[in-house]
Scaffold this motif. Structure first.
Motif, mmCIF file in Angstrom:
data_model
loop_
_atom_site.group_PDB
_atom_site.id
_atom_site.type_symbol
_atom_site.label_atom_id
_atom_site.label_comp_id
_atom_site.label_asym_id
_atom_site.label_seq_id
_atom_site.Cartn_x
_atom_site.Cartn_y
_atom_site.Cartn_z
ATOM 1 N N ARG A 107 -18.321 -11.682 58.243
ATOM 2 C CA ARG A 107 -16.982 -12.178 58.252
ATOM 3 C C ARG A 107 -16.336 -11.196 57.321
ATOM 4 O O ARG A 107 -15.147 -10.792 57.434
ATOM 5 N N ARG A 158 -10.498 -5.159 59.899
ATOM 6 C CA ARG A 158 -9.177 -5.375 60.352
ATOM 7 C C ARG A 158 -8.030 -4.838 59.488
ATOM 8 O O ARG A 158 -7.350 -4.649 59.994
ATOM 9 N N THR A 200 -8.033 -6.776 45.659
ATOM 10 C CA THR A 200 -7.640 -8.052 45.722
ATOM 11 C C THR A 200 -8.887 -8.777 46.235
ATOM 12 O O THR A 200 -9.357 -9.741 45.705
ATOM 13 N N ILE A 227 -11.389 -11.605 44.653
ATOM 14 C CA ILE A 227 -11.419 -12.840 45.441
ATOM 15 C C ILE A 227 -12.999 -13.418 45.616
ATOM 16 O O ILE A 227 -13.397 -14.369 45.412
ATOM 17 N N ALA A 259 -16.069 -16.316 42.837
ATOM 18 C CA ALA A 259 -15.918 -16.811 44.518
ATOM 19 C C ALA A 259 -15.884 -18.416 44.431
ATOM 20 O O ALA A 259 -15.302 -19.023 45.089
ATOM 21 N N ILE A 273 -7.453 -16.839 41.720
ATOM 22 C CA ILE A 273 -6.518 -16.031 40.832
ATOM 23 C C ILE A 273 -5.190 -15.941 41.529
ATOM 24 O O ILE A 273 -5.429 -15.824 42.757
ATOM 25 N N PHE A 281 -1.753 -14.081 41.573
ATOM 26 C CA PHE A 281 -1.358 -12.436 41.075
ATOM 27 C C PHE A 281 0.271 -12.374 40.801
ATOM 28 O O PHE A 281 0.790 -13.143 41.766
ATOM 29 N N ASN A 288 -0.267 -10.296 46.133
ATOM 30 C CA ASN A 288 -1.350 -9.488 46.822
ATOM 31 C C ASN A 288 -1.904 -10.094 48.215
ATOM 32 O O ASN A 288 -3.030 -10.339 48.047
ATOM 33 N N LEU A 295 -2.532 -9.866 52.084
ATOM 34 C CA LEU A 295 -2.875 -8.747 53.028
ATOM 35 C C LEU A 295 -1.838 -8.808 54.062
ATOM 36 O O LEU A 295 -1.571 -9.791 54.754
ATOM 37 N N LEU A 342 -2.254 -9.705 57.782
ATOM 38 C CA LEU A 342 -2.916 -11.215 58.007
ATOM 39 C C LEU A 342 -1.737 -12.072 57.958
ATOM 40 O O LEU A 342 -0.855 -12.063 57.197
ATOM 41 N N GLU A 349 -4.338 -17.072 57.450
ATOM 42 C CA GLU A 349 -5.505 -16.006 57.465
ATOM 43 C C GLU A 349 -5.674 -15.559 56.217
ATOM 44 O O GLU A 349 -6.681 -15.388 55.558
ATOM 45 N N LEU A 356 -9.216 -16.594 53.434
ATOM 46 C CA LEU A 356 -10.108 -15.280 52.725
ATOM 47 C C LEU A 356 -11.282 -15.938 51.939
ATOM 48 O O LEU A 356 -12.532 -15.563 52.080
ATOM 49 N N PRO A 357 -10.938 -16.591 51.003
ATOM 50 C CA PRO A 357 -12.026 -16.992 49.886
ATOM 51 C C PRO A 357 -13.127 -17.972 50.693
ATOM 52 O O PRO A 357 -14.275 -18.061 50.487
ATOM 53 N N LEU A 358 -12.557 -18.579 51.664
ATOM 54 C CA LEU A 358 -13.603 -19.601 52.521
ATOM 55 C C LEU A 358 -14.506 -18.708 53.267
ATOM 56 O O LEU A 358 -15.760 -19.163 53.552
ATOM 57 N N LEU A 359 -14.180 -17.467 53.771
ATOM 58 C CA LEU A 359 -15.085 -16.665 54.344
ATOM 59 C C LEU A 359 -16.386 -16.433 53.558
ATOM 60 O O LEU A 359 -17.440 -16.003 54.220
ATOM 61 N N ARG A 364 -12.982 -24.691 58.174
ATOM 62 C CA ARG A 364 -12.056 -23.761 57.163
ATOM 63 C C ARG A 364 -10.467 -23.782 57.765
ATOM 64 O O ARG A 364 -9.943 -23.881 56.824
ATOM 65 N N ARG A 367 -4.316 -19.902 48.521
ATOM 66 C CA ARG A 367 -5.449 -19.005 48.606
ATOM 67 C C ARG A 367 -6.226 -19.289 47.460
ATOM 68 O O ARG A 367 -7.414 -19.313 47.342
#
Lengths: 394, 235
Positions: free
Chosen positions: A6, A13, A295, A299, B91, B96, B98, B102, B104, B107, B111, B115-118, B127, B163
């Motif tokens: 993932r 992407r 970033t 994370i 994680a 955090i 910013f 920050n 993306l 996305l 989305e 990200l942190p859930l991925l 999710r 996030r």
């Protein structure tokens, strides 16, 4: 789906979505890889085309007897004594005989001559000669007549040199010869030859009594072994019998290897340059994505997906270059008519062949170029200072 | 329900030393920094440029490590962890926020929040449900499909906060979270942070230059030349 996959997919992407921002430099990487692929494909297709012509020449049902310990017609000589000995061989010698019990044979000689500033092979042969060429068809005109300065010309030669059009008179050596027939041989090396009557050629080129090779029709492909045993009984000069395809394959190997010997070093040299270009492109890609990468790493995204995603971007760009390079090579080179010097320094016409093997070899070099160029930047991406993420404007 | 901080120290820095090499010399930033923050606290850290605010935040975030001393958060010794262990710890235990969000850009808001859930073994459906919930919490319900470029600065920072909290971490580190926002948006974001601290019990450490932003914290620490010189509690 695992977390690693993932992470990789998200980073990939992000990388691909950013390609538009880096359009110019990404295109330059693609083009440099395409150029490497194109150059190698060009040389390899030349070698493949040349091999295809020569390995596709000859029939396993025809044996070529050579004298003087050589396995090429150039330098071969069969003495009259040896010839008489062969023709007198009785019983089963693996060779076919006509209704009268005579061997179906053609004595032959190849002389190098010039026409239209091109070095050409003029083959003198007995009347049985054309019949000993399987897969050859007379497409226009007729076969040469004995004792006449008449020639029959392969279609490839007639197409490339207009002086050999049917009915034309062409000067070979010091004499004029008339083109009385054209033949097709499926694009094989036969089509680059000029055929004429043996005695006429010998007289015209002052080669009286010479015979370089003897072609014999075999009863079956396995007849070559029986023929070799029979030839051992003749005590004159050593004689060699080869299936006709082996004679031409032997010629192709050396020239094709020579072409490859030029092609690979040149392509590899260009690949080094292209890898440097790829490295530059990917370094700029990493620099462009510093905030995104930092970033995601802040994370909690790992180094491995970071490395793989950057490397995969290089692979994607290289693959695009490979597709472009092989596609253009196929369009530009495949079937392109070329010629080179074959045995006896005579012209052999052939078509460049961008075969799947050629595309695979050139494509792999292109991909490896991209992967080598992308490895270091991918490593650099994993070592970006994460502090960059905290204060950078994304 | 409003929560109050536990008085037991949760973040502890003892004798932390940190310096940066410039050429052949090492310039010290901290030469024995001590700090304790209880769980549920909301601390603003202020100070002039070069006072060590960012370095402190980086060490708390585990993206930089001290040269000496101990740094402990919730029982975990960050100072003795390797880079990948700190990354994994981060994680699972902190979010955090910013200064420049920050996000993306390729996305959508949802989305980005996801990200942190991925990084966790959570099914896609779960999710999505968690993302929707936090977007609602930060006042962005129904905006998940929007791309960051189409959002205001304040909205983007809310996405950044969503996030940061989507994994329900105990600790939020905020680096100048209002530094790029107008006053109104800044107040909205600060109210959000206060809500997360007061109502959901998140421990928040916020670095800021903005005195007004600091008033939203429970206490403000002033850092100067690598030392805390003043502590002010909110009224």
């Amino acid at each position: 789906m695992s977390s690693l996959v993932r992470q990789f997919l998200v980073m990939m992407r992000a990388n691909l979505a950013g390609l538009r921002r880096r359009m110019a430099i990404s295109l330059s990487m693609m083009l440099s890889v395409a150029l490497v692929v194109g150059v190698l494909a060009g040389f390899l297709s030349m070698a493949a085309g040349f091999e295809k012509v020569l390995t596709g020449t000859g029939s396993p049902l025809v044996a070529v007897v050579l004298g003087g310990g050589t396995n090429q017609e150039t330098g071969s000589e069969i003495s009259s004594e040896a010839l008489r000995g062969i023709m007198a061989l009785g019983g089963d010698i693996g060779a076919a005989r006509d209704a009268a019990g005579h061997l179906i044979a053609s004595r032959e000689i190849v002389v190098t001559t010039e026409a239209a500033a091109t070095s050409l092979a003029l083959r003198g042969m007995d009347q049985a000669g054309p019949g000993l060429r399987d897969g050859v068809t007379l497409t226009d005109g007729r076969i040469f007549a004995p004792g006449m300065r008449e020639i029959v010309v392969g279609e490839t030669l007639a197409r490339d040199i207009p002086a050999f059009a049917l009915g034309r008179t062409v000067r070979l050596g010091t004499l004029d010869w008339t083109v009385v027939g054209l033949f097709s041989a499926g694009g094989s090396a036969f089509e680059s030859e000029i055929w004429a009557d043996l005695d006429t050629v010998r007289a015209a080129f002052d080669r009286q009594g010479e015979v370089q090779s003897l072609r014999l029709r075999l009863v079956d492909p396995a007849g070559i072994a029986t023929l070799r045993q029979a030839l051992d009984r003749i005590t004159a000069l050593p004689l060699t019998a080869l299936p006709e395809p082996d004679l031409y394959a032997g010629q192709s190997g050396r020239t094709a290897d020579l072409i490859r010997m030029f092609g690979w070093p040149l392509a590899l040299l260009m690949a080094v340059g292209a890898a440097a270009g790829a490295l530059n492109t990917m370094m700029s890609s990493v620099a462009d994505r510093t905030v995104e990468i930092a970033t995601l790493r802040a994370i909690g995204f790992g180094r491995v997906p970071t490395f793989l995603a950057t490397w995969a971007e290089a692979a994607v760009l290289a693959l695009a270059g490979v597709a472009l390079g092989t596609g253009l090579s196929w369009l530009l080179f495949n079937g392109w008519q070329a010629s080179t010097l074959g045995a006896g320094n005579t012209r052999i016409g052939f078509q460049l062949a961008v075969t799947p093997q050629v595309m695979l070899s050139a494509g792999l070099l292109g991909l490896v170029t991209g992967l080598l160029g992308g490895a270091l930047p991918a490593l650099a991406a994993t070592r970006l200072p994460l502090t960059a993420a905290l204060r950078a404007r994304g | 329900m409003t929560t109050t901080p536990d008085l037991t120290p949760w973040i502890t820095l003892q004798g932390v030393r940190k310096g940066f090499r410039i050429g052949t010399e090492t310039v010290p930033v901290f030469s024995g920094l001590d700090l304790t923050i209880p769980r549920g606290d909301f601390v603003a850290i202020m100070g002039p440029s070069g006072s060590g605010k960012s370095t402190l935040l980086n060490m708390l975030a585990g993206i930089d490590s001290p040269d000496g001393g101990t740094l402990q958060i919730g029982g975990a010794r960050l100072d003795s962890m390797g880079e990948s262990a700190r990354s994994a710890w981060r994680a699972h235990n902190m979010g955090i926020v910013f200064q420049f969000y920050n996000l993306l850009p390729m996305l959508t808001a949802a989305e980005n929040v996801e990200l942190p859930l991925l990084l966790k073994p959570i099914a896609a459906g779960d999710r999505r449900a968690r993302v929707e919930k936090v977007l609602e919490l930060v006042g962005l319900a129904g905006r998940g499909r929007q791309y960051p470029a189409l959002m205001s600065g304040g909205q983007q920072q809310r996405v950044g906060i969503a996030r940061a909290i989507v994994t329900d971490p105990a600790l939020l580190l905020c680096d100048e979270p209002t530094g790029d926002l107008d006053r109104k948006s800044a107040d909205d974001v600060l109210d959000m942070l206060r809500f997360l601290n007061r109502e959901l019990g998140k421990t928040i450490v916020m670095v800021t230059h903005d005195p007004q932003a600091a008033t939203h914290a429970r206490r403000t620490l002033h850092l100067d030349k690598g030392q805390f010189v003043e502590e002010r509690k909110a009224a």
